[in-house]
Design an enzyme around this catalytic site. Structure first.
Site, PDB file in Angstrom:
ATOM      1  N   PHE A 117       0.812  -1.223   0.000  1.00  0.00           N
ATOM      2  CA  PHE A 117       0.000   0.000   0.000  1.00  0.00           C
ATOM      3  C   PHE A 117       0.840   1.265   0.000  1.00  0.00           C
ATOM      4  O   PHE A 117       0.396   2.331  -0.457  1.00  0.00           O
ATOM      5  CB  PHE A 117      -0.950  -0.009   1.211  1.00  0.00           C
ATOM      6  CG  PHE A 117      -0.339   0.387   2.527  1.00  0.00           C
ATOM      7  CD1 PHE A 117      -0.418   1.690   2.985  1.00  0.00           C
ATOM      8  CD2 PHE A 117       0.286  -0.547   3.337  1.00  0.00           C
ATOM      9  CE1 PHE A 117       0.121   2.063   4.204  1.00  0.00           C
ATOM     10  CE2 PHE A 117       0.825  -0.193   4.551  1.00  0.00           C
ATOM     11  CZ  PHE A 117       0.756   1.112   5.004  1.00  0.00           C
ATOM     12  N   LYS A 118       2.061   1.182   0.475  1.00  0.00           N
ATOM     13  CA  LYS A 118       2.879   2.384   0.595  1.00  0.00           C
ATOM     14  C   LYS A 118       3.311   2.943  -0.749  1.00  0.00           C
ATOM     15  O   LYS A 118       3.730   4.092  -0.846  1.00  0.00           O
ATOM     16  CB  LYS A 118       4.067   2.098   1.504  1.00  0.00           C
ATOM     17  CG  LYS A 118       3.576   1.795   2.917  1.00  0.00           C
ATOM     18  CD  LYS A 118       4.649   1.413   3.898  1.00  0.00           C
ATOM     19  CE  LYS A 118       4.012   1.079   5.244  1.00  0.00           C
ATOM     20  NZ  LYS A 118       4.981   0.740   6.282  1.00  0.00           N
ATOM     21  N   ASP A 119       3.165   2.139  -1.816  1.00  0.00           N
ATOM     22  CA  ASP A 119       3.435   2.657  -3.157  1.00  0.00           C
ATOM     23  C   ASP A 119       2.531   3.837  -3.493  1.00  0.00           C
ATOM     24  O   ASP A 119       2.935   4.746  -4.224  1.00  0.00           O
ATOM     25  CB  ASP A 119       3.219   1.566  -4.220  1.00  0.00           C
ATOM     26  CG  ASP A 119       4.310   0.512  -4.216  1.00  0.00           C
ATOM     27  OD1 ASP A 119       5.480   0.866  -3.987  1.00  0.00           O
ATOM     28  OD2 ASP A 119       3.993  -0.672  -4.448  1.00  0.00           O
TER      29      ASP A 119
END
Length: 497
Positions: A117-119
């Site tokens: 998700f950090k992308d």
């Protein structure tokens, strides 16, 4: 109706900095007083946000970002291009697709370059840094700590960026093997992976120490990629609104979100979305055995415990950095009260909320802890019943829903949408998933490609001074590759950034 241009400025949660521009807040990372940067007001879009309902993800990201960043800082055309470029790297046309499984919806946040998700935030932050640096003709040393996913996403967001050196600290033996491969197989000259013998909290403390050393921070132009950076939170707000629009025709106008979280950044973005006017019924804090957040919402006790190694390592965090931002609001936006509480917490590892503060917090969040057994059972159950493979972190979010569905009563609400944030592809935690399912996980081709790729990293003693020395040596070598007889003279030359 378009959102109004931003007039927001930024300040520290502890009161030591006020009136910063968006660009200054992004580059500040950790504030000079040790606090975190927050907007001085939260825009209210409750009357207008439904006009965004047909927008593509990058278009919606632009609408959210321009609320927090003035056009004087980034012209509209430039900001639109930045958002378009940031999300063109995702494999799914929706960027964050939603999948219905039984009576839950999974917001799949793992279709970016590193399958986590950090992308969503770090692809945009990398482009934002590059944009500002080109304009100001200065250089930046990005320094971040990771429990696994932030590191890979930051590296993929910063690799090859002009005028950026990227240093990522990760704890030895406490990230999955594929996460380590993903980070250390990026061989771009501006990427530097540092393996430390310690926990994520140790790595995070070192990063905070470096940012707290103001002469060093200024001399080497330190920039943050951890969610202490406000831009990380801002970019994550987008997917709460986007999911609402995707599900609104199928729900009754409100929805809830269950968020696996260790550092409190991902769910804090949901809190800001709710404060902005998104009709959110429940925000569920889903933790693993490292349950400092659950203990706070359960009892008001925010006490530091030793970090346990679990099968969901990205949540193996003892102190949740972003929680300070939320406490600022719980404490009535009183920076003096917050600063005193955080100073005491640093000394003793203990923080207790008053009964009134706890009741306020419970109006905003519910919480549950998913044990190792909960995660394993949930992964196994979903595989058998629905043929859907969860990673252990997303399994925490599902388990929290199972624990709270009757307490919160959401399961009895007609057409209410409960959304679980799917934070990572199961292939990133193949050993844990295989232990639950008794079969290996099929890796996406891009993830399989890094499994046996050559790597480059340094093992560094787990001290602030050792990391500081490594950054100094690396920057000097990168900017002045020829031997130099006068190290102090070279250091003075670097101050110009």
């Amino acid at each position: 109706m378009a959102a109004k241009p931003s007039s927001i400025k930024y300040k520290s949660t502890r009161g030591g900095a006020t009136g910063l521009t968006f660009e200054e807040a992004v580059f500040e990372g950790l504030a000079c007083d040790g606090g975190l940067m927050i907007p001085d007001s939260i825009p209210d879009v409750s009357a207008t946000f439904k006009s965004w309902s047909k927008l593509k993800f990058h278009e919606l990201a632009y609408e959210v970002a321009k609320l927090y960043c003035s056009e004087a800082e980034i012209p509209a055309a430039d900001l639109k291009e930045l958002m378009c470029r940031s999300y063109s790297t995702f494999l799914h046309p929706d960027v964050v697709p939603i999948v219905k499984v039984d009576d839950l919806y999974i917001m799949e946040l793992f279709h970016g370059p590193t399958f986590a998700f950090k992308d969503v935030a770090l692809q945009a932050l990398g482009n934002l840094y590059e944009y500002f640096l080109k304009r100001s003709k200065r250089k930046l040393c990005v320094v971040g700590a990771t429990s696994g996913d932030t590191g890979g996403a930051a590296i993929y967001g910063m690799r090859g960026k002009e005028n950026v050196e990227c240093f990522i600290l990760f704890p030895q033996g406490r990230v999955s093997q594929i996460q380590k491969q993903q980070m250390t197989s990026v061989l771009d000259a501006n990427v530097h992976c540092l393996e430390l013998e310690g926990t994520f909290d140790d790595c995070q403390d070192i990063v905070k120490d470096l940012f707290g050393d103001l002469p060093f921070k200024k001399q080497y132009c330190l920039g943050a990629v951890n969610s202490i950076n406000w831009a990380r939170i801002m970019f994550q707000i987008t997917y709460y609104f986007y999911t609402y629009f995707k599900l609104f025709p199928q729900c009754d106008g409100t929805m809830s979100f269950s968020v696996p979280t260790g550092n409190f950044g991902d769910i804090l973005a949901g809190y800001y979305a709710k404060r902005m006017g998104l009709p959110v019924k429940h925000l569920i804090v889903a933790t693993n055995d490292n349950d400092i957040l659950h203990r706070f919402f359960d009892s008001g006790s925010y006490d530091k415990y030793p970090v346990k190694a679990t099968c969901s390592p990205s949540m193996d965090i003892g102190i949740s950095s972003n929680f300070e931002r939320y406490l600022f609001y719980v404490f009535g936006q009183d920076p003096k009260k917050l600063s005193e509480a955080m100073t005491e917490f640093k000394k003793t590892g203990k923080l207790a909320a008053s009964n009134q503060d706890l009741q306020t917090a419970r109006l905003d969040f519910a919480s549950a802890c998913a044990t190792e057994k909960n995660q394993q059972d949930t992964m196994r159950s979903w595989d058998q019943k629905y043929q859907y493979t969860l990673d252990p972190h997303t399994a925490c979010g599902v388990s929290a829903c199972d624990q709270l569905r009757y307490k919160l009563g959401w399961a009895q609400l007609p057409r209410h949408a409960m959304v679980v944030l799917g934070t990572a592809h199961p292939g990133k935690f193949g050993e844990a998933v295989q232990a639950a399912l008794k079969r290996p996980v099929v890796l996406p081709p891009a993830l399989a490609a890094v499994e046996h790729a050559p790597t480059r990293f340094q093992v560094v003693p787990c001290t602030t001074q050792s990391v500081r020395n490594t950054i100094e040596r690396t920057v000097l070598r990168r900017q002045y590759p020829a031997p130099c007889d006068c190290l102090s003279g070279v250091r003075r030359m670097l101050v110009g950034c």
